[in-house]
Design a protein around this motif. Structure first.
Motif, mmCIF file in Angstrom:
data_model
loop_
_atom_site.group_PDB
_atom_site.id
_atom_site.type_symbol
_atom_site.label_atom_id
_atom_site.label_comp_id
_atom_site.label_asym_id
_atom_site.label_seq_id
_atom_site.Cartn_x
_atom_site.Cartn_y
_atom_site.Cartn_z
ATOM 1 N N SER A 66 32.161 41.310 51.357
ATOM 2 C CA SER A 66 32.898 41.386 50.217
ATOM 3 C C SER A 66 32.382 42.692 49.137
ATOM 4 C CB SER A 66 32.597 40.174 49.392
ATOM 5 O OG SER A 66 31.168 39.965 49.099
ATOM 6 N N GLN A 67 31.092 43.011 49.627
ATOM 7 C CA GLN A 67 30.709 44.231 48.600
ATOM 8 C C GLN A 67 31.089 45.431 49.470
ATOM 9 O OE1 GLN A 67 26.500 44.044 48.494
ATOM 10 N NE2 GLN A 67 26.026 46.362 48.534
ATOM 11 N N THR A 68 31.402 45.655 50.733
ATOM 12 C CA THR A 68 32.031 46.573 51.338
ATOM 13 C C THR A 68 33.707 46.817 50.836
ATOM 14 O OG1 THR A 68 30.301 46.513 53.103
ATOM 15 C CG2 THR A 68 32.449 47.820 53.640
ATOM 16 N N ILE A 69 34.265 45.578 51.196
ATOM 17 C CA ILE A 69 35.604 45.570 50.810
ATOM 18 C C ILE A 69 35.798 45.806 49.309
ATOM 19 C CG2 ILE A 69 37.697 43.920 50.031
ATOM 20 C CD1 ILE A 69 36.387 42.454 52.785
ATOM 21 N N SER A 70 35.002 45.454 48.263
ATOM 22 C CA SER A 70 34.997 45.946 46.895
ATOM 23 C C SER A 70 34.945 47.518 46.633
ATOM 24 C CB SER A 70 33.888 45.344 46.066
ATOM 25 O OG SER A 70 33.952 44.025 46.325
ATOM 26 N N ASN A 71 33.995 47.959 47.473
ATOM 27 C CA ASN A 71 33.682 49.545 47.613
ATOM 28 C C ASN A 71 35.006 50.273 48.111
ATOM 29 O OD1 ASN A 71 31.247 49.807 46.427
ATOM 30 N ND2 ASN A 71 30.128 49.662 48.137
ATOM 31 N N ILE A 72 35.641 49.665 49.407
ATOM 32 C CA ILE A 72 36.901 50.456 49.668
ATOM 33 C C ILE A 72 37.813 50.367 48.674
ATOM 34 C CG2 ILE A 72 38.696 50.011 51.385
ATOM 35 C CD1 ILE A 72 36.463 49.118 53.297
ATOM 36 N N LYS A 89 40.646 32.382 52.885
ATOM 37 C CA LYS A 89 39.653 31.704 51.867
ATOM 38 C C LYS A 89 40.004 32.187 50.462
ATOM 39 C CE LYS A 89 36.699 30.611 55.703
ATOM 40 N NZ LYS A 89 35.263 30.674 56.298
ATOM 41 N N MET A 90 40.103 31.179 49.636
ATOM 42 C CA MET A 90 40.090 31.418 48.242
ATOM 43 C C MET A 90 38.722 32.097 47.784
ATOM 44 S SD MET A 90 42.016 31.809 45.428
ATOM 45 C CE MET A 90 43.345 30.508 45.573
ATOM 46 N N ALA A 91 37.723 31.431 48.369
ATOM 47 C CA ALA A 91 36.317 31.880 47.774
ATOM 48 C C ALA A 91 36.136 33.439 48.171
ATOM 49 C CB ALA A 91 35.236 31.221 48.563
ATOM 50 N N ALA A 92 36.782 34.113 49.111
ATOM 51 C CA ALA A 92 36.527 35.438 49.466
ATOM 52 C C ALA A 92 37.322 36.456 48.659
ATOM 53 C CB ALA A 92 36.994 35.946 50.931
ATOM 54 N N LEU A 93 38.540 35.886 47.945
ATOM 55 C CA LEU A 93 39.224 36.592 46.933
ATOM 56 C C LEU A 93 38.634 36.704 45.666
ATOM 57 C CD1 LEU A 93 42.880 35.140 47.837
ATOM 58 C CD2 LEU A 93 41.888 37.472 48.640
ATOM 59 N N GLU A 94 38.099 35.377 45.417
ATOM 60 C CA GLU A 94 37.351 35.378 44.067
ATOM 61 C C GLU A 94 36.037 36.168 43.972
ATOM 62 O OE1 GLU A 94 36.843 31.045 43.884
ATOM 63 O OE2 GLU A 94 39.180 30.873 43.078
ATOM 64 N N VAL A 95 35.513 36.300 45.272
ATOM 65 C CA VAL A 95 33.825 37.115 45.200
ATOM 66 C C VAL A 95 34.410 38.505 44.946
ATOM 67 C CG1 VAL A 95 32.081 37.886 46.676
ATOM 68 C CG2 VAL A 95 32.723 35.608 46.692
ATOM 69 N N VAL A 96 35.438 38.975 45.594
ATOM 70 C CA VAL A 96 35.975 40.349 45.536
ATOM 71 C C VAL A 96 36.358 40.609 44.225
ATOM 72 C CG1 VAL A 96 37.335 42.014 46.076
ATOM 73 C CG2 VAL A 96 36.067 40.777 47.914
ATOM 74 N N GLN A 97 37.247 39.713 43.402
ATOM 75 C CA GLN A 97 37.633 39.826 42.247
ATOM 76 C C GLN A 97 36.564 40.105 41.025
ATOM 77 O OE1 GLN A 97 41.262 40.054 41.054
ATOM 78 N NE2 GLN A 97 40.009 40.581 39.200
ATOM 79 N N ASP A 98 35.610 39.059 41.400
ATOM 80 C CA ASP A 98 34.460 38.905 40.499
ATOM 81 C C ASP A 98 33.699 40.243 40.538
ATOM 82 O OD1 ASP A 98 32.704 37.568 38.324
ATOM 83 O OD2 ASP A 98 31.124 37.787 40.351
ATOM 84 N N ARG A 99 33.451 40.983 41.853
ATOM 85 C CA ARG A 99 32.831 42.051 42.024
ATOM 86 C C ARG A 99 33.421 43.383 40.962
ATOM 87 N NH1 ARG A 99 28.496 42.258 45.337
ATOM 88 N NH2 ARG A 99 28.610 40.131 46.765
ATOM 89 N N LEU A 100 34.895 43.351 41.275
ATOM 90 C CA LEU A 100 35.435 44.333 40.602
ATOM 91 C C LEU A 100 35.808 44.240 38.926
ATOM 92 C CD1 LEU A 100 38.739 44.176 43.033
ATOM 93 C CD2 LEU A 100 36.997 46.160 42.913
#
Length: 199
Positions: A66-72, A89-100
């Motif tokens: 998710s860190q890499t996806i956020s950087n991309i 998975k909703m959790a994956a979307l939420e983790v990236v959204q939170d990082r952004l």
């Protein structure tokens, strides 16, 4: 890979993706817009995405996907591109959204992944994204970039010197330290090597 659909074609890839050992030589600090720390394998994935490659990013939980996806996403945002990020998975979307959100890029995101969202919320979020003004670049950013480049060059030169073959045996300091470590249980021997003049 080639794909032929009416009115659709995959973007052509200009060159092979940059590998980890080429990163510092080919990517300057001014070309990097990552918002989170990333190791060399994660940066390889970012560069592969930027070059238009199709690939699978895989790894067990906690390895930085998710860190890499956020950087991309941040890199594409800096390049003025749009990103559609989907997940089963909703959790994956939420983790990236939170990082952004933490990186202050949340205002540029439109969340349409929740079944609980209504049309009014989507419209309000879209209006907020359109009204968001870019943050001004700090005045001292150029000096920081130059300093980063100097530090990075010094560190790379140290690593290259450590692995450079030396002298008659053509062994690097790194390999010699490895050989010495294997001998740490051996008894020490005291001996004397007389100096001789070469004629």
């Amino acid at each position: 890979l080639s794909m032929s659909l009416p009115g659709f074609s995959l973007p052509s890839i200009g060159s092979d993706p940059i590998t980890a050992d080429q990163l510092d030589d080919k990517i300057t600090p001014e070309m990097t817009f990552q918002i989170l720390d990333a190791d060399s394998s994660q940066q390889e994935a970012v560069q592969a995405a930027k070059s238009g490659c199709n690939f699978i990013l895989q790894g067990p939980p906690g390895t930085g996907k998710s860190q890499t996806i956020s950087n991309i996403i941040a890199e594409f945002r800096a390049d003025g591109k749009k990103v559609l990020f989907v997940s089963a998975k909703m959790a994956a979307l939420e983790v990236v959204q939170d990082r952004l959100n933490k990186a202050k890029l949340g205002d540029f995101c439109l969340q349409v992944h929740s079944h609980r969202r209504n049309k009014r919320e989507v419209i309000d979020e879209l209006r907020q994204s359109l009204d968001t003004t870019p943050v001004a670049t700090p005045g001292n950013v150029q000096a920081k970039i130059q300093n980063l480049q100097k530090v990075r060059s010094r560190l790379n030169e140290y690593v290259r010197a450590l692995h450079r073959p030396q002298f008659t045996q053509k062994l690097s300091a790194f390999s010699l330290y490895g050989k010495l470590d294997k001998l740490h249980d051996m008894p020490e021997m005291q001996f004397f090597i007389p100096t001789t003049k070469v004629k």
